[in-house]
Write a protein that holds these residues in place. Sequence first.
Motif, PDB file in Angstrom:
ATOM      1  N   ASP A   1     -13.477  18.506 -21.868  1.00 53.41           N
ATOM      2  CA  ASP A   1     -13.413  19.995 -21.560  1.00 53.41           C
ATOM      3  C   ASP A   1     -12.003  20.569 -21.418  1.00 53.41           C
ATOM      4  N   CYS A   2     -11.045  19.573 -20.830  1.00 52.85           N
ATOM      5  CA  CYS A   2      -9.671  20.129 -20.707  1.00 52.85           C
ATOM      6  C   CYS A   2      -8.659  19.298 -20.753  1.00 52.85           C
ATOM      7  N   PHE A   3      -7.422  19.672 -20.791  1.00 46.09           N
ATOM      8  CA  PHE A   3      -6.277  18.917 -20.694  1.00 46.09           C
ATOM      9  C   PHE A   3      -6.030  18.441 -19.486  1.00 46.09           C
ATOM     10  N   ILE A   4      -5.665  17.214 -19.046  1.00 45.05           N
ATOM     11  CA  ILE A   4      -5.001  16.649 -17.745  1.00 45.05           C
ATOM     12  C   ILE A   4      -3.966  16.028 -17.966  1.00 45.05           C
ATOM     13  N   ARG A   5      -2.953  16.385 -17.834  1.00 43.35           N
ATOM     14  CA  ARG A   5      -1.647  15.710 -17.940  1.00 43.35           C
ATOM     15  C   ARG A   5      -0.758  15.647 -16.938  1.00 43.35           C
ATOM     16  N   THR A   6      -1.273  15.373 -15.521  1.00 42.45           N
ATOM     17  CA  THR A   6      -0.517  15.429 -14.466  1.00 42.45           C
ATOM     18  C   THR A   6       0.427  14.168 -14.452  1.00 42.45           C
ATOM     19  N   ASN A   7       0.344  13.182 -15.273  1.00 43.14           N
ATOM     20  CA  ASN A   7       1.134  12.058 -15.197  1.00 43.14           C
ATOM     21  C   ASN A   7       2.622  12.682 -15.822  1.00 43.14           C
ATOM     22  N   CYS A   8       2.609  13.515 -16.636  1.00 43.06           N
ATOM     23  CA  CYS A   8       3.985  14.342 -16.873  1.00 43.06           C
ATOM     24  C   CYS A   8       4.670  14.903 -15.722  1.00 43.06           C
ATOM     25  N   LEU A   9       3.935  15.040 -14.736  1.00 46.50           N
ATOM     26  CA  LEU A   9       4.757  15.792 -13.329  1.00 46.50           C
ATOM     27  C   LEU A   9       5.884  14.742 -12.953  1.00 46.50           C
ATOM     28  N   ILE A  10       5.486  13.403 -13.014  1.00 47.65           N
ATOM     29  CA  ILE A  10       6.521  12.437 -12.595  1.00 47.65           C
ATOM     30  C   ILE A  10       7.771  12.396 -13.250  1.00 47.65           C
ATOM     31  N   ALA A  11       7.905  12.707 -14.492  1.00 45.86           N
ATOM     32  CA  ALA A  11       8.964  12.468 -15.319  1.00 45.86           C
ATOM     33  C   ALA A  11       9.756  13.658 -15.656  1.00 45.86           C
ATOM     34  N   MET A  12       9.255  14.945 -15.454  1.00 41.92           N
ATOM     35  CA  MET A  12       9.750  15.951 -15.960  1.00 41.92           C
ATOM     36  C   MET A  12      11.034  16.440 -15.149  1.00 41.92           C
ATOM     37  N   ASP A  13      11.886  17.267 -15.604  1.00 43.60           N
ATOM     38  CA  ASP A  13      13.234  17.780 -14.928  1.00 43.60           C
ATOM     39  C   ASP A  13      12.860  18.867 -14.382  1.00 43.60           C
TER      40      ASP A  13
ATOM     41  N   LEU B   1       0.984  -0.928  -0.014  1.00 40.71           N
ATOM     42  CA  LEU B   1       0.119   0.109  -0.050  1.00 40.71           C
ATOM     43  C   LEU B   1       0.921   1.301   0.086  1.00 40.71           C
ATOM     44  N   ILE B   2       0.353   2.250  -0.792  1.00 37.89           N
ATOM     45  CA  ILE B   2       1.271   3.439  -0.862  1.00 37.89           C
ATOM     46  C   ILE B   2       0.571   4.662  -0.233  1.00 37.89           C
ATOM     47  N   ASN B   3       1.227   5.574   0.527  1.00 41.26           N
ATOM     48  CA  ASN B   3       0.640   6.555   1.059  1.00 41.26           C
ATOM     49  C   ASN B   3       0.810   7.750   0.087  1.00 41.26           C
ATOM     50  N   THR B   4      -0.368   8.383  -0.297  1.00 35.91           N
ATOM     51  CA  THR B   4      -0.264   9.169  -1.342  1.00 35.91           C
ATOM     52  C   THR B   4      -0.271  10.615  -0.948  1.00 35.91           C
ATOM     53  N   ARG B   5      -0.020  10.919   0.357  1.00 37.03           N
ATOM     54  CA  ARG B   5      -0.055  12.221   0.727  1.00 37.03           C
ATOM     55  C   ARG B   5       0.746  13.314  -0.139  1.00 37.03           C
ATOM     56  N   GLY B   6       0.286  14.408  -0.365  1.00 36.90           N
ATOM     57  CA  GLY B   6       1.203  15.361  -0.817  1.00 36.90           C
ATOM     58  C   GLY B   6       1.139  16.566   0.082  1.00 36.90           C
ATOM     59  N   ILE B   7       1.141  17.854  -0.357  1.00 40.34           N
ATOM     60  CA  ILE B   7       1.076  19.134   0.573  1.00 40.34           C
ATOM     61  C   ILE B   7      -0.616  19.200   0.921  1.00 40.34           C
ATOM     62  N   SER B   8      -1.504  18.984   0.136  1.00 41.08           N
ATOM     63  CA  SER B   8      -2.958  19.512   0.406  1.00 41.08           C
ATOM     64  C   SER B   8      -3.706  18.080   0.790  1.00 41.08           C
ATOM     65  N   GLY B   9      -3.077  16.781   0.710  1.00 40.25           N
ATOM     66  CA  GLY B   9      -3.889  15.659   1.372  1.00 40.25           C
ATOM     67  C   GLY B   9      -3.575  14.605   0.161  1.00 40.25           C
ATOM     68  N   PHE B  10      -4.623  13.551   0.138  1.00 43.01           N
ATOM     69  CA  PHE B  10      -4.255  12.161  -0.411  1.00 43.01           C
ATOM     70  C   PHE B  10      -4.759  12.167  -1.931  1.00 43.01           C
ATOM     71  N   ASP B  11      -5.554  13.215  -2.398  1.00 44.46           N
ATOM     72  CA  ASP B  11      -6.435  13.063  -3.379  1.00 44.46           C
ATOM     73  C   ASP B  11      -6.515  14.222  -4.463  1.00 44.46           C
ATOM     74  N   SER B  12      -5.019  14.560  -4.546  1.00 43.82           N
ATOM     75  CA  SER B  12      -4.975  15.806  -5.523  1.00 43.82           C
ATOM     76  C   SER B  12      -3.612  15.615  -6.499  1.00 43.82           C
ATOM     77  N   THR B  13      -3.457  16.652  -7.244  1.00 38.33           N
ATOM     78  CA  THR B  13      -2.340  16.755  -8.150  1.00 38.33           C
ATOM     79  C   THR B  13      -1.192  16.751  -7.076  1.00 38.33           C
ATOM     80  N   ASP B  14      -1.023  17.188  -6.128  1.00 33.68           N
ATOM     81  CA  ASP B  14      -0.090  17.469  -5.222  1.00 33.68           C
ATOM     82  C   ASP B  14       0.747  15.848  -5.146  1.00 33.68           C
ATOM     83  N   SER B  15      -0.217  14.793  -5.156  1.00 34.53           N
ATOM     84  CA  SER B  15       0.403  13.371  -5.109  1.00 34.53           C
ATOM     85  C   SER B  15       1.525  13.088  -6.287  1.00 34.53           C
ATOM     86  N   TYR B  16       1.142  13.488  -7.729  1.00 33.23           N
ATOM     87  CA  TYR B  16       2.183  13.481  -8.609  1.00 33.23           C
ATOM     88  C   TYR B  16       3.287  14.081  -8.580  1.00 33.23           C
TER      89      TYR B  16
END
Length: 408
Positions: A171-183, A69-84
């Motif tokens: 309606d919109c672009f959602i590319r939060t997965n890219c946050l994981i690999a960018m420099d 199991l992985i703790n996904t917490r970011g700054i604002s919680g467990f359920d946001s773009t912060d986790s990426y």
Amino acid sequence: MILLKRRKIVLVFIILFSFILNDKGYTIRDFNRTNIENIYLIVLNRLTLYDIETMPNIRKLIDNSSIGLINTRGISGFDSTDSYITINASARASAGDDCSSFFNVSKDIENIYKRRTGQATSNSQIVNLEINRLIELNNHVDYSPYIGALGENLHKSGLKTAVFGNSDTADCFIRTNCLIAMDRYGQIDYGNIDDILIQDNKFSFGIKTDYEKLLKQAIDIQTHASFIVIETGDLNRLHSNKNKLSNSMFLIHRDAILDEIDNFIGNFINNINKEKAIVFIVSPNREESVISKSRLSPFIMWGKDIETGVVSSGTTRRTGIISNIDIAPTITNFLSASSDSFIGSPILLRNMKNNFDFIKELSYRTNNISYIRHIVLKTYNITAIIFLLLSTLLLFFVPILQKNFIEI
């Protein structure tokens, strides 16, 4: 006689200590990393343990994997773009959709990016047009995270990155997965995030991931990129649209998506060389709330030298549970790259035969403890407030009562 007893006691402690040291937990530093050429991180956001039980290919994969199991917490919680972004930062970080404007590089995108950052795109195929906003946002958080630490360390070590797939809606672009690999400049070497969807009216927003294209492109890039992020996307799209669906239709759509993803995973595993690759299956956010209330999500690790077992880390110090900040140092260790700036710990593995049953039980116990803890803390806080109110009232009324008593 006394000396003999002391020796026996010392011997017992030595044997016990040996058992502890000989536990089947070990770090990835013990692996032969020289043959690892590719790390794949497959994003199945909103995945639950209940889902896995209905997915035969992933279920079969777990029999030869380490899971947890992985703790996904970011700054604002467990359920946001912060986790990426936290996966790719030196510490817990903050982000938002307005900071995640990723596009495949075209002439127009290249011009906009250079005007905003002063940086050339070089040969990068993907850039974040809002990288400055993302960095500025994190200049004001407590952890002072280094944004893009994973991608930057890989680039410093001469390794390339790639991202495929998105969670775009109508309606919109959602590319939060890219946050994981960018420099740190918001750049990714290879990938396709613009042209990876096809029309399908049976899916949310009438679109879905083109899994055949996703599979082909992710396999073809393996000779060029070392770290490859693959976003399946459809679970995220469904989550975005769930308020417009009845519960029954939500579950029907979800079952169809899970079948597609499971078939993709099966085909993907059959097309890569296990002796040269490691695959992480990750849900950056907590489990789907309609299905489960857990703040933790499943994590699967398969590939070279990964035996049947469970994961843990020095960050959590709990068998079966890791943190999102542990993923980056694990990746850099496997690829013999720099691990500068990370505060997380490389993932530990412990051999265990009935690993899935163990993790299900662990999830059940953890959720119950969390629920009970919430009730206890809530009761404590209410009691404390009542006590403070009564104390304040006493401090206010006691002098009045004393004055009246004296006058009488």
